[in-house]
Design a protein around this motif. Sequence first.
Motif, PDB file in Angstrom:
ATOM      1  N   VAL A 188       1.044  -1.150  -0.260  1.00  0.00           N
ATOM      2  CA  VAL A 188       0.096   0.406  -0.497  1.00  0.00           C
ATOM      3  C   VAL A 188       0.584   1.069  -0.075  1.00  0.00           C
ATOM      4  CG1 VAL A 188      -1.219   1.022   1.834  1.00  0.00           C
ATOM      5  CG2 VAL A 188      -2.080  -1.115   0.629  1.00  0.00           C
ATOM      6  N   TYR A 189       1.622   1.580   1.040  1.00  0.00           N
ATOM      7  CA  TYR A 189       2.914   1.685   0.576  1.00  0.00           C
ATOM      8  C   TYR A 189       3.593   2.637  -0.825  1.00  0.00           C
ATOM      9  CZ  TYR A 189       6.744   4.947   2.159  1.00  0.00           C
ATOM     10  OH  TYR A 189       7.774   6.512   2.372  1.00  0.00           O
ATOM     11  N   ALA A 191       2.108   1.857  -3.476  1.00  0.00           N
ATOM     12  CA  ALA A 191       1.258   2.008  -4.364  1.00  0.00           C
ATOM     13  C   ALA A 191       0.950   3.312  -4.142  1.00  0.00           C
ATOM     14  CB  ALA A 191       0.136   1.155  -3.905  1.00  0.00           C
ATOM     15  N   THR A 192       0.618   3.479  -3.131  1.00  0.00           N
ATOM     16  CA  THR A 192       0.223   5.465  -2.940  1.00  0.00           C
ATOM     17  C   THR A 192       1.593   5.999  -3.094  1.00  0.00           C
ATOM     18  OG1 THR A 192       0.400   4.876  -0.476  1.00  0.00           O
ATOM     19  CG2 THR A 192      -1.799   4.440  -1.726  1.00  0.00           C
ATOM     20  N   ARG A 198       5.369   3.761  -7.721  1.00  0.00           N
ATOM     21  CA  ARG A 198       3.828   2.843  -7.929  1.00  0.00           C
ATOM     22  C   ARG A 198       4.279   2.168  -9.621  1.00  0.00           C
ATOM     23  NH1 ARG A 198      -1.539   3.437  -7.647  1.00  0.00           N
ATOM     24  NH2 ARG A 198      -2.659   2.871  -9.439  1.00  0.00           N
ATOM     25  N   LEU A 257      -6.214  -0.716  -5.332  1.00  0.00           N
ATOM     26  CA  LEU A 257      -5.336  -0.412  -5.686  1.00  0.00           C
ATOM     27  C   LEU A 257      -4.796   0.918  -6.854  1.00  0.00           C
ATOM     28  CD1 LEU A 257      -2.659  -2.141  -3.382  1.00  0.00           C
ATOM     29  CD2 LEU A 257      -4.106   0.068  -2.168  1.00  0.00           C
TER      30      LEU A 257
END
Length: 328
Positions: A188-189, A191-192, A198, A257
């Motif tokens: 998540v870190y 991907a964002t 990314r 995501l």
Amino acid sequence: MYGNTHITEEEAKRLNVLDEDTEKLAAFEDRIARGEKIEPNDWMPKEYRRQLLRMIEQHAHSEIVGALPEGTWITRAPNFRRKLALIAKVQDEIGHGQLLYSAAETLGKTREQMLDDLLNGKSKYSNVFNYPALTWADVAVIGFLVDGAAIVNQVINSKGSYGPYCRALERICYEESFHLKQGHDNVVYLATGSPVQRTMLQDAINRWYRPLLHFFGPPDSNSQHSEKLMKWKVKLASNDDMRNQFLDQYVPKIWELGLTFPDPNLKKNDAGIWEFSDPDWDEFKRVISGDGPCNAERLAVRKHAEEAGRWVRNALMNKNEKYVTPLA
């Protein structure tokens, strides 16, 4: 293949021609049907022992070898927090291997014999650990998707019939759940994060997609598993069922995501079954036969560790022999 046994056609035929005491065999199968656990000193069919030993040994090897691709990133982790988490994870994986070797030893094979068979190529381990971890995003994908696939397999196997293996898996699954949280947080870190992060994560997902489909073994149409192993609860779910369960849990999480898998045919049909493109099963066969991108590298590292640590083992053996009191 993480603790998932695959047998040849010849072995499948052998399972159907059991040279065993019929009364003992019937009592054994009745116990399993009632949900009882089989313990090391209990009577068991020779093929039950052999197939279990191979499965648990393969699982133990996979834990030990599986620590290697992540271990190379400990000194290159992006910050101290990630470094600490990765050190703890690698330690856990090695500990899982030791638990599993102990469970396998109850079936009559020593740890030394198992390690020798790993190093000489006789014993197998999971295909997925023969691929390189090229970037930090690979560590994230391993922690989330590879460990996620392993948990699907291990939770199913923890409901099997052999007591020592089930008890080991209960502890392993508990610790793997923390690995999964660490992997998810990492994914998540990235991907964002920045466009570079990314892109790095998407590239890692693209590279690990086919090995993840291979993870559960060949499709049921090409897999030699017998009704006998299912009846004995050595194998509790088919390869396709476990693969479908994994895709059902993790594909939506990746899509949420805004990331993708490199397969335009990946979709769930009206029957609730995931469809996907041919993941090249010839590649799977090459990798488990020792011809993968990192097979030679992984075994070379283990051989070096075996050689480098031999003096310690010899010293301990000599010390123990020194304090053995001879029998009168």
